[in-house]
Design a protein around this motif. Structure first.
Motif, PDB file in Angstrom:
ATOM      1  N   ARG A   1      13.734   6.285   8.605  1.00  0.00           N
ATOM      2  CA  ARG A   1      12.307   5.019   9.132  1.00  0.00           C
ATOM      3  C   ARG A   1      11.144   6.126   8.577  1.00  0.00           C
ATOM      4  NH1 ARG A   1      12.712   1.448  12.983  1.00  0.00           N
ATOM      5  NH2 ARG A   1      10.949   1.522  14.018  1.00  0.00           N
ATOM      6  N   GLN A   2      11.301   7.187   8.448  1.00  0.00           N
ATOM      7  CA  GLN A   2      10.324   8.376   7.716  1.00  0.00           C
ATOM      8  C   GLN A   2       9.725   7.899   6.721  1.00  0.00           C
ATOM      9  OE1 GLN A   2      12.442   9.638   9.412  1.00  0.00           O
ATOM     10  NE2 GLN A   2      11.601   9.056  11.390  1.00  0.00           N
ATOM     11  N   GLY A   3      10.661   7.517   5.896  1.00  0.00           N
ATOM     12  CA  GLY A   3      10.274   7.180   4.342  1.00  0.00           C
ATOM     13  C   GLY A   3      11.335   7.899   3.675  1.00  0.00           C
ATOM     14  N   GLU A   4      11.594   9.056   4.030  1.00  0.00           N
ATOM     15  CA  GLU A   4      12.354   9.805   3.511  1.00  0.00           C
ATOM     16  C   GLU A   4      13.628   9.587   2.817  1.00  0.00           C
ATOM     17  OE1 GLU A   4      11.657  11.113   6.790  1.00  0.00           O
ATOM     18  OE2 GLU A   4      10.157  12.359   6.254  1.00  0.00           O
ATOM     19  N   ALA A   5      14.129   9.393   1.358  1.00  0.00           N
ATOM     20  CA  ALA A   5      15.364   9.394   0.951  1.00  0.00           C
ATOM     21  C   ALA A   5      16.873   9.745   1.477  1.00  0.00           C
ATOM     22  CB  ALA A   5      15.405   9.358  -0.332  1.00  0.00           C
ATOM     23  N   VAL A   6      17.419   9.146   1.708  1.00  0.00           N
ATOM     24  CA  VAL A   6      18.721  10.029   2.521  1.00  0.00           C
ATOM     25  C   VAL A   6      19.824  10.064   1.451  1.00  0.00           C
ATOM     26  CG1 VAL A   6      17.635  10.239   5.008  1.00  0.00           C
ATOM     27  CG2 VAL A   6      19.223   8.117   3.582  1.00  0.00           C
ATOM     28  N   GLN A   7      20.572  10.663   2.069  1.00  0.00           N
ATOM     29  CA  GLN A   7      22.567  11.030   1.334  1.00  0.00           C
ATOM     30  C   GLN A   7      22.827  10.169   2.242  1.00  0.00           C
ATOM     31  OE1 GLN A   7      21.858  12.766  -2.316  1.00  0.00           O
ATOM     32  NE2 GLN A   7      24.377  11.621  -2.319  1.00  0.00           N
TER      33      GLN A   7
ATOM     34  N   LYS B   1       0.896  -1.301   0.289  1.00  0.00           N
ATOM     35  CA  LYS B   1       0.037   0.278   0.138  1.00  0.00           C
ATOM     36  C   LYS B   1       0.941   0.989  -0.044  1.00  0.00           C
ATOM     37  CE  LYS B   1      -3.833   2.633   2.517  1.00  0.00           C
ATOM     38  NZ  LYS B   1      -4.154   2.374   3.688  1.00  0.00           N
ATOM     39  N   ASP B   2       1.952   1.248   0.920  1.00  0.00           N
ATOM     40  CA  ASP B   2       1.912   2.700   0.695  1.00  0.00           C
ATOM     41  C   ASP B   2       3.866   2.100   2.044  1.00  0.00           C
ATOM     42  OD1 ASP B   2       1.204   2.968   3.628  1.00  0.00           O
ATOM     43  OD2 ASP B   2       0.190   4.497   2.755  1.00  0.00           O
ATOM     44  N   PHE B   3       4.554   3.129   2.950  1.00  0.00           N
ATOM     45  CA  PHE B   3       5.458   2.966   3.229  1.00  0.00           C
ATOM     46  C   PHE B   3       5.145   3.060   4.548  1.00  0.00           C
ATOM     47  CE2 PHE B   3       8.989   3.939   6.330  1.00  0.00           C
ATOM     48  CZ  PHE B   3       9.472   3.470   5.621  1.00  0.00           C
ATOM     49  N   ALA B   4       4.069   3.574   5.019  1.00  0.00           N
ATOM     50  CA  ALA B   4       3.428   3.035   6.564  1.00  0.00           C
ATOM     51  C   ALA B   4       3.395   1.271   6.546  1.00  0.00           C
ATOM     52  CB  ALA B   4       2.482   4.062   7.003  1.00  0.00           C
ATOM     53  N   ALA B   5       2.711   0.921   5.781  1.00  0.00           N
ATOM     54  CA  ALA B   5       2.529  -0.279   5.636  1.00  0.00           C
ATOM     55  C   ALA B   5       3.932  -1.365   5.528  1.00  0.00           C
ATOM     56  CB  ALA B   5       1.626  -0.632   4.659  1.00  0.00           C
ATOM     57  N   LEU B   6       4.753  -0.452   5.144  1.00  0.00           N
ATOM     58  CA  LEU B   6       6.147  -1.605   5.102  1.00  0.00           C
ATOM     59  C   LEU B   6       6.908  -1.228   6.290  1.00  0.00           C
ATOM     60  CD1 LEU B   6       8.192  -2.643   3.277  1.00  0.00           C
ATOM     61  CD2 LEU B   6       8.901  -0.871   2.790  1.00  0.00           C
ATOM     62  N   GLN B   7       6.964  -0.375   7.020  1.00  0.00           N
ATOM     63  CA  GLN B   7       7.330   0.025   8.411  1.00  0.00           C
ATOM     64  C   GLN B   7       6.886  -1.248   9.092  1.00  0.00           C
ATOM     65  OE1 GLN B   7       6.686   3.713  10.060  1.00  0.00           O
ATOM     66  NE2 GLN B   7       8.486   4.201  11.076  1.00  0.00           N
ATOM     67  N   ALA B   8       4.802  -1.024   9.239  1.00  0.00           N
ATOM     68  CA  ALA B   8       4.710  -1.488  10.287  1.00  0.00           C
ATOM     69  C   ALA B   8       4.795  -3.764  10.119  1.00  0.00           C
ATOM     70  CB  ALA B   8       2.742  -1.244  10.330  1.00  0.00           C
ATOM     71  N   GLU B   9       4.999  -3.384   8.943  1.00  0.00           N
ATOM     72  CA  GLU B   9       5.855  -5.234   8.792  1.00  0.00           C
ATOM     73  C   GLU B   9       7.250  -5.230   9.691  1.00  0.00           C
ATOM     74  OE1 GLU B   9       5.845  -7.953   4.838  1.00  0.00           O
ATOM     75  OE2 GLU B   9       5.274  -6.601   4.559  1.00  0.00           O
ATOM     76  N   ALA B  10       7.423  -4.344   8.964  1.00  0.00           N
ATOM     77  CA  ALA B  10       9.250  -4.148   9.443  1.00  0.00           C
ATOM     78  C   ALA B  10       9.667  -4.176  10.520  1.00  0.00           C
ATOM     79  CB  ALA B  10       9.870  -3.918   8.900  1.00  0.00           C
ATOM     80  N   SER B  11       8.498  -3.855  11.586  1.00  0.00           N
ATOM     81  CA  SER B  11       8.740  -3.630  12.928  1.00  0.00           C
ATOM     82  C   SER B  11       8.118  -5.095  13.546  1.00  0.00           C
ATOM     83  CB  SER B  11       7.379  -2.307  12.927  1.00  0.00           C
ATOM     84  OG  SER B  11       8.503  -0.842  12.848  1.00  0.00           O
TER      85      SER B  11
END
Length: 134
Positions: A126-132, A65-75
């Protein structure tokens, strides 16, 4: 396309003409025991650390669905991850990449994180933002 958030990558993968698999390696960040005070301060500010792969998975972009769903599954896996490294693997037409191709690509990604050779992957916080990094 500017991919500044995981959801942008997800949208781009869904728009591709060939079937895609998203390849994800979750990594922890830590400091060596002999870290200097400066290194510890930079780590506390989220600016440094050693990365270690914790877990990896492939996902069908249509089923995520989105990053929030991925984050919940990973957590729910109980691992304290700091970054997730993402890449996409194309199939041919509607046929997704073969499981052996996916497994080999994930293995290469895990080894790349271990060695610090992070080209070709997008790191997301962890918030879904791309980082450098670097």
């Amino acid at each position: 396309m500017d991919i500044s958030h995981f959801d942008h990558l997800l949208a781009a993968a869904r728009q591709q003409p060939d079937a895609q698999r998203l390849l994800l390696v979750f990594a922890s960040a830590s400091l060596p025991a002999d870290a200097t005070a400066e290194q510890r301060a930079r780590f506390a500010a989220g600016e440094s650390g050693e990365l270690a792969p914790l877990m990896c998975v492939d996902k069908d972009p249509a089923e995520l669905k989105d990053f929030a769903a991925l984050q919940a599954e990973a957590s729910s896996m109980g691992q304290d991850w700091a970054l997730v490294f993402a890449a996409a693997l194309s199939g041919q037409g509607r046929q997704p990449p073969a499981p052996a191709q996916v497994e080999a690509a994930l293995t290469r990604m895990v080894e790349a994180v271990k060695s610090g050779n992070l080209g070709g992957m997008i790191p997301f916080a962890r918030q879904g933002e791309a980082v450098q990094l670097g």
